[in-house]
Design a protein around this motif. Structure first.
Motif, PDB file in Angstrom:
ATOM      1  N   TYR B  35      40.328  31.373  33.351  1.00  0.00           N
ATOM      2  CA  TYR B  35      41.325  30.514  33.963  1.00  0.00           C
ATOM      3  C   TYR B  35      40.815  29.078  33.979  1.00  0.00           C
ATOM      4  O   TYR B  35      39.613  28.820  34.079  1.00  0.00           O
ATOM      5  N   PRO B  43      44.909  28.407  39.730  1.00  0.00           N
ATOM      6  CA  PRO B  43      44.340  28.806  38.434  1.00  0.00           C
ATOM      7  C   PRO B  43      45.431  29.067  37.397  1.00  0.00           C
ATOM      8  O   PRO B  43      46.454  29.670  37.718  1.00  0.00           O
ATOM      9  N   LEU B  45      45.990  30.833  33.649  1.00  0.00           N
ATOM     10  CA  LEU B  45      45.358  31.712  32.670  1.00  0.00           C
ATOM     11  C   LEU B  45      45.267  31.040  31.308  1.00  0.00           C
ATOM     12  O   LEU B  45      46.255  30.536  30.778  1.00  0.00           O
ATOM     13  N   GLN B  48      43.207  36.276  28.121  1.00  0.00           N
ATOM     14  CA  GLN B  48      42.931  37.569  28.729  1.00  0.00           C
ATOM     15  C   GLN B  48      42.493  38.537  27.642  1.00  0.00           C
ATOM     16  O   GLN B  48      43.147  38.660  26.604  1.00  0.00           O
ATOM     17  N   VAL B  55      44.642  39.973  24.740  1.00  0.00           N
ATOM     18  CA  VAL B  55      45.934  40.438  25.237  1.00  0.00           C
ATOM     19  C   VAL B  55      46.924  39.282  25.342  1.00  0.00           C
ATOM     20  O   VAL B  55      48.104  39.415  25.011  1.00  0.00           O
ATOM     21  N   ASP B  56      46.412  38.141  25.810  1.00  0.00           N
ATOM     22  CA  ASP B  56      47.284  36.982  26.009  1.00  0.00           C
ATOM     23  C   ASP B  56      46.458  35.719  25.849  1.00  0.00           C
ATOM     24  O   ASP B  56      45.466  35.549  26.548  1.00  0.00           O
ATOM     25  N   SER B  58      48.439  32.731  25.178  1.00  0.00           N
ATOM     26  CA  SER B  58      49.572  31.839  24.956  1.00  0.00           C
ATOM     27  C   SER B  58      49.371  30.448  25.548  1.00  0.00           C
ATOM     28  O   SER B  58      50.001  29.486  25.116  1.00  0.00           O
ATOM     29  N   GLN B  59      48.504  30.306  26.547  1.00  0.00           N
ATOM     30  CA  GLN B  59      48.289  29.002  27.167  1.00  0.00           C
ATOM     31  C   GLN B  59      46.928  28.402  26.789  1.00  0.00           C
ATOM     32  O   GLN B  59      46.485  27.434  27.415  1.00  0.00           O
ATOM     33  N   ASN B  98      44.378  46.501  38.662  1.00  0.00           N
ATOM     34  CA  ASN B  98      45.191  45.310  38.904  1.00  0.00           C
ATOM     35  C   ASN B  98      44.485  44.233  39.704  1.00  0.00           C
ATOM     36  O   ASN B  98      44.909  43.089  39.688  1.00  0.00           O
ATOM     37  N   GLU B  99      43.432  44.586  40.429  1.00  0.00           N
ATOM     38  CA  GLU B  99      42.775  43.613  41.297  1.00  0.00           C
ATOM     39  C   GLU B  99      41.731  42.845  40.509  1.00  0.00           C
ATOM     40  O   GLU B  99      40.854  43.430  39.873  1.00  0.00           O
ATOM     41  N   GLN B 100      41.809  41.527  40.551  1.00  0.00           N
ATOM     42  CA  GLN B 100      40.867  40.687  39.820  1.00  0.00           C
ATOM     43  C   GLN B 100      39.737  40.234  40.737  1.00  0.00           C
ATOM     44  O   GLN B 100      39.962  39.894  41.895  1.00  0.00           O
ATOM     45  N   PHE B 102      36.717  37.405  40.922  1.00  0.00           N
ATOM     46  CA  PHE B 102      36.422  36.104  40.341  1.00  0.00           C
ATOM     47  C   PHE B 102      34.950  35.753  40.436  1.00  0.00           C
ATOM     48  O   PHE B 102      34.270  36.105  41.404  1.00  0.00           O
TER      49      PHE B 102
END
Lengths: 114, 111
Positions: B35, B43, B45, B48, B55-56, B58-59, B98-100, B102
């Motif tokens: 991030y 943050p 992303l 990923q 996976v992603d 795009s940004q 699902n829990e990130q 950091f």
């Protein structure tokens, strides 16, 4: 595009006051919802999360949040804040299917006066 | 349990220089995230990974940013060349479900 809005950028409270931080999101599908907290000088850490079931979620340190699907909201509450709650709070939303990325709000900086 | 490790913690570079950040996720976490957090914002992303696959992204500004996770564990994020607007905290996170979780972040200042 999916977005997350936190209405208050800065909040100042006295100890023992009640807290409510607003969070609204734009996505209409099934979502996972999170509140993260960052204490001064520390990492971002999870405060609480909602995946399904009871829309009133209890987290650590006396925090709770209520998911209101009709309002696309996930507001954070605490009945009585302490000086140690001074931190920055981030709401985050992730679509629960399709692997969509987690979107964070801009954060609310809370200062609790002793 | 050891947390997410990142290095360096701070970096100051001049514009047009290159920089690299390293992240070691929590053991067993298949998903790794990078991030960018600009001052006053949440943050955002950048990329990923699921194991060593993207996976992603795009940004991710691919003209200057690159990231890899070759063996599905550690990851590096590189900026080349850096611009003034890249000044930010770069956060690495990992998750099993699902829990990130950091890391402490790397604060980059581009002068």
């Amino acid at each position: 595009a999916q977005s997350v809005s936190q209405h208050n950028h800065h909040v100042i409270l006295s100890e023992a006051a009640s807290l409510e931080l607003g969070c609204n999101y734009s996505y209409g599908g099934t979502v996972n919802l999170f509140w993260y907290v960052q204490y001064p000088g520390q990492h971002l850490q999870l405060l609480l999360k909602y995946f399904s079931g009871d829309p009133l979620v209890k987290g650590i340190k006396g925090f709770e949040a209520e998911f209101i699907k009709s309002k696309f909201s996930f507001n954070l509450r605490k009945p009585s804040v302490q000086w140690s709650d001074t931190a920055e709070y981030f709401c985050a939303v992730k679509r629960s299917t399709g692997g969509f990325k987690t979107i964070f709000g801009a954060g609310t900086r809370l200062f609790v006066k002793a | 349990e050891a947390g997410v490790a990142q290095s360096p913690r701070y970096k100051i570079i001049e514009k047009r220089q290159s920089v690299a950040f390293w992240c070691n996720p929590i053991s067993g976490h298949a998903t790794l995230y990078w991030y960018q957090q600009i001052l006053g914002q949440g943050p955002k992303l950048l990329i990923q990974f699921q194991n060593n696959g993207v996976v992603d992204d795009s940004q991710l500004p691919k003209d200057r940013f690159s990231a890899e996770r070759l063996k599905g564990v550690d990851s590096t994020l590189k900026i080349q060349p850096a611009k003034l607007e890249d000044s930010a905290v770069y956060l690495c996170a990992s998750s099993a479900l699902n829990e990130q979780y950091f890391g402490p972040g790397t604060r980059l200042t581009v002068t």
